[in-house]
Design a protein around this motif. Structure first.
Motif, PDB file in Angstrom:
ATOM      1  N   PHE A   1       0.913  -0.992   0.140  1.00 14.06           N
ATOM      2  CA  PHE A   1       0.003  -0.090  -0.262  1.00 14.06           C
ATOM      3  C   PHE A   1       0.760   1.175   0.032  1.00 14.06           C
ATOM      4  O   PHE A   1       2.270   1.148   0.328  1.00 14.06           O
ATOM      5  CB  PHE A   1      -0.993  -0.089   1.395  1.00 14.06           C
ATOM      6  CG  PHE A   1      -1.888  -0.954   0.976  1.00 14.06           C
ATOM      7  CD1 PHE A   1      -1.412  -2.444   1.501  1.00 14.06           C
ATOM      8  CD2 PHE A   1      -3.274  -0.830   0.917  1.00 14.06           C
ATOM      9  CE1 PHE A   1      -2.534  -3.582   1.402  1.00 14.06           C
ATOM     10  CE2 PHE A   1      -4.359  -1.684   0.747  1.00 14.06           C
ATOM     11  CZ  PHE A   1      -4.047  -3.075   1.209  1.00 14.06           C
TER      12      PHE A   1
ATOM     13  N   ARG B   1      -4.617   6.064   2.378  1.00 13.95           N
ATOM     14  CA  ARG B   1      -3.724   4.841   2.087  1.00 13.95           C
ATOM     15  C   ARG B   1      -4.428   4.308   1.145  1.00 13.95           C
ATOM     16  O   ARG B   1      -5.614   3.778   1.146  1.00 13.95           O
ATOM     17  CB  ARG B   1      -3.297   4.107   3.244  1.00 13.95           C
ATOM     18  CG  ARG B   1      -2.425   2.996   3.120  1.00 13.95           C
ATOM     19  CD  ARG B   1      -1.791   2.401   4.459  1.00 13.95           C
ATOM     20  NE  ARG B   1      -1.410   3.449   5.325  1.00 13.95           N
ATOM     21  CZ  ARG B   1      -0.920   3.095   6.391  1.00 13.95           C
ATOM     22  NH1 ARG B   1      -0.565   1.766   6.898  1.00 13.95           N
ATOM     23  NH2 ARG B   1      -0.288   3.849   7.128  1.00 13.95           N
TER      24      ARG B   1
ATOM     25  N   GLY C   1      -4.429   0.890  -1.912  1.00 12.84           N
ATOM     26  CA  GLY C   1      -3.506  -0.566  -2.440  1.00 12.84           C
ATOM     27  C   GLY C   1      -2.850  -0.438  -3.805  1.00 12.84           C
ATOM     28  O   GLY C   1      -3.467   0.210  -4.540  1.00 12.84           O
TER      29      GLY C   1
ATOM     30  N   ARG D   1      -7.525  -2.051   2.152  1.00 14.72           N
ATOM     31  CA  ARG D   1      -6.568  -2.025   3.584  1.00 14.72           C
ATOM     32  C   ARG D   1      -7.179  -2.570   4.550  1.00 14.72           C
ATOM     33  O   ARG D   1      -6.585  -2.875   5.699  1.00 14.72           O
ATOM     34  CB  ARG D   1      -6.025  -0.368   3.568  1.00 14.72           C
ATOM     35  CG  ARG D   1      -7.278   0.234   3.833  1.00 14.72           C
ATOM     36  CD  ARG D   1      -6.819   1.702   3.945  1.00 14.72           C
ATOM     37  NE  ARG D   1      -7.691   2.894   4.226  1.00 14.72           N
ATOM     38  CZ  ARG D   1      -8.095   3.102   5.291  1.00 14.72           C
ATOM     39  NH1 ARG D   1      -7.649   2.662   6.366  1.00 14.72           N
ATOM     40  NH2 ARG D   1      -9.194   4.017   5.354  1.00 14.72           N
TER      41      ARG D   1
ATOM     42  N   TYR E   1      -6.488  -6.220   6.047  1.00 17.03           N
ATOM     43  CA  TYR E   1      -5.199  -6.434   6.188  1.00 17.03           C
ATOM     44  C   TYR E   1      -4.956  -6.331   7.966  1.00 17.03           C
ATOM     45  O   TYR E   1      -5.514  -5.328   8.478  1.00 17.03           O
ATOM     46  CB  TYR E   1      -4.155  -5.814   5.693  1.00 17.03           C
ATOM     47  CG  TYR E   1      -3.938  -6.230   4.179  1.00 17.03           C
ATOM     48  CD1 TYR E   1      -4.742  -5.885   3.539  1.00 17.03           C
ATOM     49  CD2 TYR E   1      -2.978  -7.219   3.948  1.00 17.03           C
ATOM     50  CE1 TYR E   1      -4.620  -6.386   1.840  1.00 17.03           C
ATOM     51  CE2 TYR E   1      -2.941  -7.683   2.843  1.00 17.03           C
ATOM     52  CZ  TYR E   1      -3.711  -7.203   1.643  1.00 17.03           C
ATOM     53  OH  TYR E   1      -3.532  -7.685   0.372  1.00 17.03           O
TER      54      TYR E   1
ATOM     55  N   TRP F   1       0.695  -4.451   9.616  1.00 21.67           N
ATOM     56  CA  TRP F   1       1.411  -3.361   8.899  1.00 21.67           C
ATOM     57  C   TRP F   1       2.969  -3.269   9.222  1.00 21.67           C
ATOM     58  O   TRP F   1       3.104  -3.085  10.494  1.00 21.67           O
ATOM     59  CB  TRP F   1       0.734  -2.128   8.912  1.00 21.67           C
ATOM     60  CG  TRP F   1      -0.865  -2.244   8.390  1.00 21.67           C
ATOM     61  CD1 TRP F   1      -1.899  -2.558   9.160  1.00 21.67           C
ATOM     62  CD2 TRP F   1      -1.177  -1.993   7.108  1.00 21.67           C
ATOM     63  NE1 TRP F   1      -2.801  -2.729   8.194  1.00 21.67           N
ATOM     64  CE2 TRP F   1      -2.712  -2.288   7.078  1.00 21.67           C
ATOM     65  CE3 TRP F   1      -0.414  -1.506   6.083  1.00 21.67           C
ATOM     66  CZ2 TRP F   1      -3.265  -1.983   5.888  1.00 21.67           C
ATOM     67  CZ3 TRP F   1      -1.241  -1.344   4.715  1.00 21.67           C
ATOM     68  CH2 TRP F   1      -2.556  -1.463   4.782  1.00 21.67           C
TER      69      TRP F   1
END
Length: 126
Positions: A37, A45, A47, A110, A113, A116
């Motif tokens: 990302f 943010r 992808g 995002r 997920y 990070w």
């Protein structure tokens, strides 16, 4: 504890290339889906590319034909080869891992997920 560490960012001129790496530890790498990302100042943010445990990849339209996501399961490492870089690619790039198999458009979402990295800065000058 899951740990994701990005590297490979830097400053390049437009048209140049960079290869980002993400070293993963703390979980069974091959059972996860992984993604890249990016976030530019003042923007959300987004992808860039994602890959599932079988190696199936998904790319954002902005990355198609220029970026390639890959992984080395033996090294627990995710890569993003970026070619023909443009100034609009300037952003902080983040690696992410999901605890389940993701398919299709979910690879670029995002919110699905779980883990990070801290990010690596990419700056492309014109």
């Amino acid at each position: 504890q899951v740990d994701l560490v990005e590297s490979g960012g830097g400053s390049v001129q437009a048209g140049g290339s960079l290869r980002l790496s993400c070293a993963a530890s703390g979980y069974t790498y091959e059972s996860y889906s992984m993604g890249w990302f990016r976030q530019a100042p003042g923007k959300e943010r987004e992808g860039v590319a994602g890959i599932d445990s079988d190696g199936n990849a998904r790319y954002a339209d902005s990355a198609k034909g220029r970026f390639t996501i890959s992984q080395d399961n033996a090294k627990n490492t995710l890569y993003l080869q970026m070619n023909s870089l443009k100034p609009e690619d300037t952003a902080m790039y983040y690696c992410a891992a999901a605890r389940r198999r993701l398919e299709g458009y979910l690879l670029l979402r995002r919110l699905v997920y779980n883990y990070w990295g801290q990010g690596t800065q990419v700056t492309v000058s014109s």
